[in-house]
Design a protein around this motif. Structure first.
Motif, PDB file in Angstrom:
ATOM      1  N   GLN A  21       0.839  -1.200   0.116  1.00  0.00           N
ATOM      2  CA  GLN A  21      -0.333  -0.169   0.188  1.00  0.00           C
ATOM      3  C   GLN A  21       1.151   1.444   0.148  1.00  0.00           C
ATOM      4  O   GLN A  21       0.795   2.377  -0.407  1.00  0.00           O
TER       5      GLN A  21
ATOM      6  N   TYR B  29      -0.062   3.115 -14.298  1.00  0.00           N
ATOM      7  CA  TYR B  29      -0.126   4.516 -14.241  1.00  0.00           C
ATOM      8  C   TYR B  29       0.381   5.362 -12.806  1.00  0.00           C
ATOM      9  O   TYR B  29       0.287   4.336 -11.802  1.00  0.00           O
TER      10      TYR B  29
ATOM     11  N   GLN C 254       0.119   8.913 -10.900  1.00  0.00           N
ATOM     12  CA  GLN C 254      -0.828  10.445 -10.757  1.00  0.00           C
ATOM     13  C   GLN C 254       0.644  10.748  -8.841  1.00  0.00           C
ATOM     14  O   GLN C 254       0.237  10.284  -7.948  1.00  0.00           O
TER      15      GLN C 254
ATOM     16  N   LYS D 287      -3.062  16.018  -9.315  1.00  0.00           N
ATOM     17  CA  LYS D 287      -3.254  15.771 -11.182  1.00  0.00           C
ATOM     18  C   LYS D 287      -3.925  14.317 -11.261  1.00  0.00           C
ATOM     19  O   LYS D 287      -4.961  13.266 -10.759  1.00  0.00           O
ATOM     20  N   GLY D 288      -4.540  13.847 -11.758  1.00  0.00           N
ATOM     21  CA  GLY D 288      -4.599  12.745 -12.724  1.00  0.00           C
ATOM     22  C   GLY D 288      -4.177  11.272 -12.968  1.00  0.00           C
ATOM     23  O   GLY D 288      -2.281  12.266 -12.872  1.00  0.00           O
ATOM     24  N   PRO D 289      -4.100  10.481 -13.713  1.00  0.00           N
ATOM     25  CA  PRO D 289      -3.303   9.016 -13.791  1.00  0.00           C
ATOM     26  C   PRO D 289      -3.194   9.400 -15.044  1.00  0.00           C
ATOM     27  O   PRO D 289      -3.312   9.775 -16.090  1.00  0.00           O
TER      28      PRO D 289
ATOM     29  N   LEU E  90      -0.063   7.508 -18.034  1.00  0.00           N
ATOM     30  CA  LEU E  90       0.153   5.999 -18.432  1.00  0.00           C
ATOM     31  C   LEU E  90       2.218   6.049 -18.694  1.00  0.00           C
ATOM     32  O   LEU E  90       2.127   7.005 -18.952  1.00  0.00           O
TER      33      LEU E  90
ATOM     34  N   PHE F  92      -0.807   3.400 -10.204  1.00  0.00           N
ATOM     35  CA  PHE F  92      -2.093   2.200  -9.812  1.00  0.00           C
ATOM     36  C   PHE F  92      -0.954   1.247 -10.879  1.00  0.00           C
ATOM     37  O   PHE F  92      -1.323   1.610 -12.199  1.00  0.00           O
TER      38      PHE F  92
ATOM     39  N   THR G 192     -13.442  -1.143 -23.369  1.00  0.00           N
ATOM     40  CA  THR G 192     -13.724  -2.144 -22.541  1.00  0.00           C
ATOM     41  C   THR G 192     -13.081  -1.211 -21.854  1.00  0.00           C
ATOM     42  O   THR G 192     -11.723  -0.092 -21.648  1.00  0.00           O
ATOM     43  N   ALA G 193     -13.104  -0.845 -20.284  1.00  0.00           N
ATOM     44  CA  ALA G 193     -12.231   0.417 -19.036  1.00  0.00           C
ATOM     45  C   ALA G 193     -11.002  -0.802 -18.024  1.00  0.00           C
ATOM     46  O   ALA G 193     -10.934  -1.674 -18.697  1.00  0.00           O
ATOM     47  N   LEU G 194     -10.470  -0.115 -18.542  1.00  0.00           N
ATOM     48  CA  LEU G 194      -9.362  -0.658 -16.745  1.00  0.00           C
ATOM     49  C   LEU G 194     -10.215  -0.715 -15.487  1.00  0.00           C
ATOM     50  O   LEU G 194     -10.410  -0.009 -14.684  1.00  0.00           O
TER      51      LEU G 194
ATOM     52  N   PHE H  64      -8.712  -1.278 -12.046  1.00  0.00           N
ATOM     53  CA  PHE H  64      -6.916  -0.729 -11.316  1.00  0.00           C
ATOM     54  C   PHE H  64      -7.492  -1.648 -10.349  1.00  0.00           C
ATOM     55  O   PHE H  64      -7.576  -1.937  -9.070  1.00  0.00           O
ATOM     56  N   GLY H  65      -6.157  -1.553  -9.622  1.00  0.00           N
ATOM     57  CA  GLY H  65      -5.475  -1.634  -7.917  1.00  0.00           C
ATOM     58  C   GLY H  65      -5.139  -0.505  -7.315  1.00  0.00           C
ATOM     59  O   GLY H  65      -6.017   0.601  -7.517  1.00  0.00           O
ATOM     60  N   LYS H  66      -5.691  -1.046  -6.305  1.00  0.00           N
ATOM     61  CA  LYS H  66      -5.791   0.486  -5.385  1.00  0.00           C
ATOM     62  C   LYS H  66      -4.918   1.038  -4.709  1.00  0.00           C
ATOM     63  O   LYS H  66      -5.338   2.586  -4.533  1.00  0.00           O
ATOM     64  N   GLY H  67      -3.152   1.055  -5.085  1.00  0.00           N
ATOM     65  CA  GLY H  67      -2.570   1.660  -5.397  1.00  0.00           C
ATOM     66  C   GLY H  67      -1.578   1.726  -4.729  1.00  0.00           C
ATOM     67  O   GLY H  67      -1.351   1.380  -3.418  1.00  0.00           O
TER      68      GLY H  67
END
Lengths: 112, 113
Positions: free
Chosen positions: B9, B36, B38, B42-44, B46, B89, B99-101, B103-106
């Protein structure tokens, strides 16, 4: 190219109020997405639009509606805001035939 | 059921050290695995991505290692710098249109100088 733009950047709502988050992209992308980001939860998909004229639910759609207004714009509406919708909302877009999603700067929403 | 599990984490690394973040996925239909980055406010964005037909991809100081049989992939940041301090992430998706991504929790990485 501005990429993906979102308005507003910040918003505070009272419980029960409604609002629309706006998203626009100038990259001629086909697919657009709305995610919410909460601490320790990563990004979770709310709704997406695979192409103009189509929308589908994601993982956490309850309490939200979307409109794919045209190829450029994809809006997210909260009809009756709840404190559980306090979050940072990100819009993203993707071009057909590619994988990369481009994210906007986000809208930080607080519902009191 | 969480489809993409990410660990740790949080991570603290000394400047010049190697940062390693791990992810595991469940759905064997996934065929695109991005990371990604971040920064606060800011936004994530790639950072690097891999398809399952290769086991490793390197871009500068960033490397993805992919183990298809174990359904795991990891991000290695070599020579970590204070400017790498950010939240990372992992994600996964299928190649179908739109199709969407998932994500893991970061992972929050702090590189100390």
């Amino acid at each position: 190219n501005a990429g993906v733009t979102q308005t507003p950047k910040f918003q505070v709502l009272k419980t029960g109020q409604s609002m629309t988050l706006q998203c626009a992209q100038d990259m001629n992308h086909n697919s657009m997405y709305w995610y919410r980001q909460d601490p320790g939860m990563g990004l979770r998909l709310i709704y997406y639009s695979a192409s103009e004229g189509t929308t589908d639910k994601g993982e956490v759609p309850n309490g939200y509606n979307v409109s794919r207004l045209n190829k450029r714009e994809f809006s997210l509406r909260l009809e009756s805001a709840a404190p559980s919708q306090t979050s940072v909302y990100f819009c993203a877009s993707r071009h057909r035939g590619t994988y990369e999603q481009y994210f906007g700067p986000g809208t930080r929403l607080t519902v009191t | 059921q969480q489809q993409v599990k990410q660990s740790p984490q949080s991570l603290i690394v000394q400047k010049g050290g190697i940062s390693i973040i791990n992810c595991a996925y469940e759905n064997t239909a996934f065929d695109y695995f991005p990371w990604y980055q971040q920064f606060p406010g800011k936004g994530p964005a790639l950072l690097i991505a891999i398809r399952p037909d290769v086991s490793e991809k390197k871009e500068g100081r960033f490397t993805i290692s992919f183990n298809k049989s174990a359904k795991q992939f990891s991000l290695h940041i070599m020579d970590s710098q204070p400017g790498d301090s950010a939240t990372y992430f992992c994600a996964a998706s299928k190649s179908q249109a739109g199709t969407a991504l998932i994500f893991g929790k970061g992972t929050t990485l702090s590189v100390s100088s």
